[in-house]
Design a protein around this motif. Structure first.
Motif, PDB file in Angstrom:
ATOM      1  N   VAL A 144      67.119  25.722  40.981  1.00 24.69           N
ATOM      2  CA  VAL A 144      67.942  26.643  41.764  1.00 24.69           C
ATOM      3  C   VAL A 144      67.008  27.530  42.574  1.00 24.69           C
ATOM      4  N   GLN A 145      67.149  27.494  43.887  1.00 21.66           N
ATOM      5  CA  GLN A 145      66.310  28.283  44.777  1.00 21.66           C
ATOM      6  C   GLN A 145      66.922  29.672  44.943  1.00 21.66           C
ATOM      7  N   ILE A 146      66.076  30.707  44.841  1.00 23.68           N
ATOM      8  CA  ILE A 146      66.538  32.097  44.940  1.00 23.68           C
ATOM      9  C   ILE A 146      65.702  32.822  45.977  1.00 23.68           C
ATOM     10  N   ASP A 147      66.341  33.701  46.718  1.00 22.93           N
ATOM     11  CA  ASP A 147      65.635  34.484  47.737  1.00 22.93           C
ATOM     12  C   ASP A 147      66.596  35.544  48.260  1.00 22.93           C
ATOM     13  N   GLY A 148      66.051  36.469  49.046  1.00 20.43           N
ATOM     14  CA  GLY A 148      66.849  37.503  49.691  1.00 20.43           C
ATOM     15  C   GLY A 148      66.578  37.523  51.181  1.00 20.43           C
ATOM     16  N   SER A 149      67.574  37.896  51.962  1.00 22.94           N
ATOM     17  CA  SER A 149      67.445  37.946  53.417  1.00 22.94           C
ATOM     18  C   SER A 149      67.988  39.282  53.914  1.00 22.94           C
ATOM     19  N   GLU A 150      67.100  40.100  54.485  1.00 26.94           N
ATOM     20  CA  GLU A 150      67.524  41.360  55.100  1.00 26.94           C
ATOM     21  C   GLU A 150      67.986  41.073  56.524  1.00 26.94           C
ATOM     22  N   HIS A 151      69.184  41.514  56.857  1.00 27.72           N
ATOM     23  CA  HIS A 151      69.773  41.160  58.149  1.00 27.72           C
ATOM     24  C   HIS A 151      70.876  42.170  58.466  1.00 27.72           C
ATOM     25  N   ALA A 152      71.264  42.233  59.736  1.00 24.27           N
ATOM     26  CA  ALA A 152      72.396  43.077  60.146  1.00 24.27           C
ATOM     27  C   ALA A 152      73.683  42.314  59.849  1.00 24.27           C
ATOM     28  N   TRP A 153      74.010  42.188  58.573  1.00 23.21           N
ATOM     29  CA  TRP A 153      75.157  41.388  58.165  1.00 23.21           C
ATOM     30  C   TRP A 153      76.473  41.966  58.672  1.00 23.21           C
ATOM     31  N   PHE A 154      76.546  43.287  58.820  1.00 21.95           N
ATOM     32  CA  PHE A 154      77.769  43.932  59.310  1.00 21.95           C
ATOM     33  C   PHE A 154      77.656  44.315  60.785  1.00 21.95           C
ATOM     34  N   GLU A 155      76.652  43.766  61.473  1.00 28.72           N
ATOM     35  CA  GLU A 155      76.397  44.070  62.890  1.00 28.72           C
ATOM     36  C   GLU A 155      76.296  45.589  63.059  1.00 28.72           C
ATOM     37  N   ASP A 156      77.082  46.166  63.968  1.00 27.32           N
ATOM     38  CA  ASP A 156      77.005  47.615  64.186  1.00 27.32           C
ATOM     39  C   ASP A 156      78.057  48.372  63.376  1.00 27.32           C
ATOM     40  N   ARG A 157      78.755  47.704  62.470  1.00 29.05           N
ATOM     41  CA  ARG A 157      79.791  48.363  61.676  1.00 29.05           C
ATOM     42  C   ARG A 157      79.229  48.999  60.402  1.00 29.05           C
ATOM     43  N   GLN A 259      73.494  33.518  58.364  1.00 27.18           N
ATOM     44  CA  GLN A 259      73.298  34.555  59.371  1.00 27.18           C
ATOM     45  C   GLN A 259      74.112  34.292  60.630  1.00 27.18           C
ATOM     46  N   ASP A 260      74.589  33.077  60.806  1.00 26.84           N
ATOM     47  CA  ASP A 260      75.482  32.777  61.924  1.00 26.84           C
ATOM     48  C   ASP A 260      76.939  32.858  61.478  1.00 26.84           C
ATOM     49  N   ARG A 261      77.304  32.091  60.455  1.00 25.69           N
ATOM     50  CA  ARG A 261      78.706  31.996  60.063  1.00 25.69           C
ATOM     51  C   ARG A 261      79.200  33.240  59.324  1.00 25.69           C
ATOM     52  N   MET A 262      78.421  33.710  58.343  1.00 19.48           N
ATOM     53  CA  MET A 262      78.911  34.825  57.539  1.00 19.48           C
ATOM     54  C   MET A 262      79.083  36.082  58.366  1.00 19.48           C
ATOM     55  N   VAL A 263      78.172  36.342  59.300  1.00 19.74           N
ATOM     56  CA  VAL A 263      78.300  37.529  60.150  1.00 19.74           C
ATOM     57  C   VAL A 263      79.626  37.498  60.893  1.00 19.74           C
ATOM     58  N   LYS A 264      79.995  36.337  61.414  1.00 15.28           N
ATOM     59  CA  LYS A 264      81.238  36.225  62.186  1.00 15.28           C
ATOM     60  C   LYS A 264      82.462  36.225  61.279  1.00 15.28           C
ATOM     61  N   GLU A 265      82.338  35.617  60.092  1.00 11.83           N
ATOM     62  CA  GLU A 265      83.451  35.669  59.148  1.00 11.83           C
ATOM     63  C   GLU A 265      83.700  37.098  58.674  1.00 11.83           C
ATOM     64  N   LEU A 266      82.615  37.858  58.442  1.00 13.02           N
ATOM     65  CA  LEU A 266      82.782  39.266  58.067  1.00 13.02           C
ATOM     66  C   LEU A 266      83.411  40.061  59.203  1.00 13.02           C
ATOM     67  N   ARG A 267      83.065  39.703  60.436  1.00 10.11           N
ATOM     68  CA  ARG A 267      83.676  40.373  61.578  1.00 10.11           C
ATOM     69  C   ARG A 267      85.180  40.115  61.616  1.00 10.11           C
ATOM     70  N   LEU A 268      85.586  38.861  61.382  1.00  9.21           N
ATOM     71  CA  LEU A 268      87.012  38.536  61.381  1.00  9.21           C
ATOM     72  C   LEU A 268      87.741  39.177  60.205  1.00  9.21           C
ATOM     73  N   ALA A 269      87.028  39.306  59.065  1.00  6.58           N
ATOM     74  CA  ALA A 269      87.634  39.927  57.887  1.00  6.58           C
ATOM     75  C   ALA A 269      87.542  41.445  57.902  1.00  6.58           C
ATOM     76  N   ALA A 270      86.915  42.001  58.955  1.00  2.00           N
ATOM     77  CA  ALA A 270      86.761  43.456  59.107  1.00  2.00           C
ATOM     78  C   ALA A 270      85.966  44.057  57.960  1.00  2.00           C
ATOM     79  N   GLY A 271      85.003  43.298  57.433  1.00  2.00           N
ATOM     80  CA  GLY A 271      84.149  43.821  56.368  1.00  2.00           C
ATOM     81  C   GLY A 271      83.046  44.692  56.938  1.00  2.00           C
ATOM     82  N   SER A 272      82.863  45.888  56.358  1.00  2.00           N
ATOM     83  CA  SER A 272      81.858  46.816  56.875  1.00  2.00           C
ATOM     84  C   SER A 272      81.099  47.538  55.779  1.00  2.00           C
TER      85      SER A 272
END
Length: 447
Positions: A144-157, A259-272
Motif C-alpha cells: 500500500v503506497q502512502i503519501d501526502g500532497s499539499e495543494h489548493a484543494w478548496f481553490e480560493d474558498r 488534483q484535477d477531479r477532486m478539486v472540481k468535485e469539491l467545487r460542485l459539492a460546495a466544499g470549503s
C-alpha cells in the motif's frame, strides 16, 4: 491533385494495381497484398483503366456520416461545457453532461468537439516517459503506497491543506483519504488507525524518504527508527521507502488525477472546509474506485485482522524516554513534569520512563506499562528563533506563530497602528521620537 488527396490505403492499392497493369505482379499476389477478392481486384483494374486514379477514391468522401449527431446536440454540449466545465477534461466533462444534464455524448466525440472549439488541447504528441513501469503486486493489501500532497484543494474558498492518501498497488484503489493541515506524524497516526479499523493490517507500506517514515540523520540512519516506524513494527507491518518519486508511480499518478477531479468535485459539492470535505470523502472514494480501480491478479486479500493485543491507542502514539531527576521531575517538549510522590515514583530516580503523547492531545507518563500521575509545572508555547522546521510542517508552524503574535500586546505586534510613530520631531512636532523620551525643554514648550 486526386493522387495527393488519397488516403494511405488508397495510395497503396494504386501502387499494387499499377504493378499488375505493367505485368510485374500477378493478380493472385495483388489479392494477398490488398486483402481483396479476385473479382474486386478486376473491378478496381477496370475503374483504373477507365477513370484513372480517381476511381480509387471513396465515394463517401466529403459527405456527412450516417450516425453523426445533430448540430443542436453539439451546440448544447459545448455551451454547457463552456459555461460550467471549461477546465474539465473530456472524460470528466462527458460524465457530468450525462449525469446532470441528460446529454449523452461519448468522451471521444466530446474530445473532438472541444479540440475543434479550442476548449481542449491534444496531448498525443507529449514525449513518452523514460521510466520503465514496475509490475503490480498480485494481491490486495500486499503493498500500500502512502503519501501526502499539499495543494489548493478548496481553490480560493479555503486555505491550502494536505491530502493524505493510501493507494493499493495491486488495484490502484483508494483505501483511505484524509484532509489535514500539514503532513505530520500525528496525522499519519490518525489516518492509519482509520485504515486499520476499516481494512486490517497490510503486508507493507511504501512511502518516500520523509522524516516521518525514515531516520535521515547520518549518525543514526542505520539503527534509528521513527515514531511511525516503531508503531508499524509493533503492528507487524513493514515500511519500505522508495528511492525516487517515479518508483511509487501509483500514488503519484493518483494525486495527478485527484488534483484535477477532486478539486472540481469539491467545487460542485460546495466544499470549503476540511471537516466537511472529510465527511464527503467516502462517497468520492467509492465513485473513484468504481471508475479507476482494477481487479487484482490474485483474488486473495492479504490484509490481516487486528489482534486483541493490538491496542491502537497505545501503539499509534508518540513515545519518548526521559530520565527522572532526584526531585521527581522530568522535561519534555519545553515542559517540566512533576511526578506525584508515590512509592513507585520515588523508586524511579535516575531511571528511564516513557512520556506518551497521544494524537488526541492527551499526555501520559508510563513505566513498564504502569501509568504515573504527574502535574505540568511550566509550559511555554512559542517557536524558538532560528528553529529548524521541516518543509512539510511549515504551514502548521506559521499558523502557530501568527496565533502567538496576535496574543501580544498592541505595542508589540508588528505593523500595529500603535507602533507607527514618526521617526523624528521634524515630521510631527510635539510627538516623541520612537524609542526616546521627550526632553524636558520640549515638554515644557509644548505645555
Amino acid at each position: 491533385m486526386a493522387v495527393l488527396s488519397m488516403s494511405k490505403q488508397e495510395f497503396s492499392r494504386l501502387d499494387v494495381l499499377l504493378r499488375v497493369q505493367s505485368g510485374r505482379l500477378r493478380v493472385s499476389d495483388a489479392c494477398v497484398l490488398t486483402g481483396l477478392q479476385r473479382r474486386q481486384v478486376f473491378r478496381l483494374l477496370r475503374g483504373l483503366k477507365q477513370d484513372g486514379a480517381t476511381s480509387l477514391l471513396s465515394k463517401r468522401r466529403g459527405r456527412p456520416r450516417n450516425h453523426r449527431l445533430p448540430a443542436e446536440v453539439r451546440t448544447l454540449a459545448l455551451s454547457i461545457v463552456r459555461e460550467r466545465y471549461s477546465d474539465f477534461g473530456p472524460s470528466l466533462a462527458a460524465e457530468k453532461l450525462a449525469e446532470h444534464h441528460g446529454c449523452s455524448v461519448s468522451r471521444e466525440t466530446l474530445r473532438g468537439w472541444m479540440i475543434a472549439d479550442g476548449l481542449w488541447q491534444d496531448r498525443r504528441h507529449r514525449a513518452p516517459s523514460p521510466h520503465q513501469p514496475r509490475r503490480r503486486r498480485d494481491c490486495l493489501g500486499e503493498l500500500v503506497q502512502i503519501d501526502g500532497s499539499e495543494h489548493a484543494w478548496f481553490e480560493d474558498r479555503g486555505p491550502r491543506c494536505t491530502l493524505l492518501a493510501f493507494v493499493d498497488d495491486a488495484t490502484s484503489r483508494l483505501l483511505q483519504l484524509r484532509f489535514v493541515a500539514s503532513e505530520s506524524a500525528f496525522d499519519y497516526f490518525r489516518t492509519t488507525r482509520a485504515y486499520l479499523e476499516e481494512h486490517g493490517k497490510p503486508v507493507a507500506f511504501y512511502s518516500d524518504k520523509h522524516g516521518i517514515f525514515r531516520v535521515n540523520r547520518k549518525e543514526t540512519a542505520r539503527d534509528g527508527v521513527t515514531q511511525f516506524g516503531r508503531a508499524l513494527l509493533a503492528l507487524n507491518i513493514d515500511i519500505i521507502c522508495a528511492n525516487s518519486p517515479q518508483a511509487k508511480g501509483r500514488i503519484e499518478r493518483a494525486f495527478g488525477t485527484l488534483q484535477d477531479r477532486m478539486v472540481k468535485e469539491l467545487r460542485l459539492a460546495a466544499g470549503s472546509s476540511m471537516t466537511a470535505a472529510n465527511a464527503w470523502l467516502p462517497g468520492f472514494i467509492t465513485a473513484y474506485n468504481a471508475r479507476f480501480g482494477r481487479d487484482p491478479a490474485n483474488a486473495k486479500d492479504l490484509h490481516r485482522p487486528l489482534a486483541q493485543a493490538d491496542d491502537l491507542d497505545e501503539i499509534l502514539a508518540w513515545r519518548e524516554e526521559r530520565t527522572v531527576t532526584r526531585n521527581l521531575t522530568l522535561h519534555y517538549d519545553r515542559m517540566m513534569l512533576l511526578l506525584d510522590p508515590t512509592s513507585l515514583a520515588r523508586g524511579l530516580v535516575r531511571k528511564k520512563v516513557e512520556v506518551v503523547n497521544y494524537p488526541d492531545g492527551r499526555f501520559a507518563v508510563q513505566f513498564n506499562g504502569a501509568v504515573l500521575g504527574f502535574k505540568v509545572f511550566d509550559k511555554i508555547q512559542t517557536v524558538q528563533p532560528g528553529a529548524i522546521v521541516d518543509n512539510k510542517r511549515l504551514s502548521a508552524v506559521l499558523e502557530q506563530i501568527r496565533a502567538q503574535q496576535a496574543a501580544y500586546p498592541a505595542r508589540q505586534q508588528r505593523g500595529h497602528v500603535a507602533r507607527q510613530r514618526p521617526p523624528n520631531n521634524l515630521e510631527a512636532p510635539g510627538l516623541p521620537s520612537k524609542g526616546r523620551a521627550p526632553r524636558r525643554g520640549a515638554a515644557a514648550a509644548a505645555a
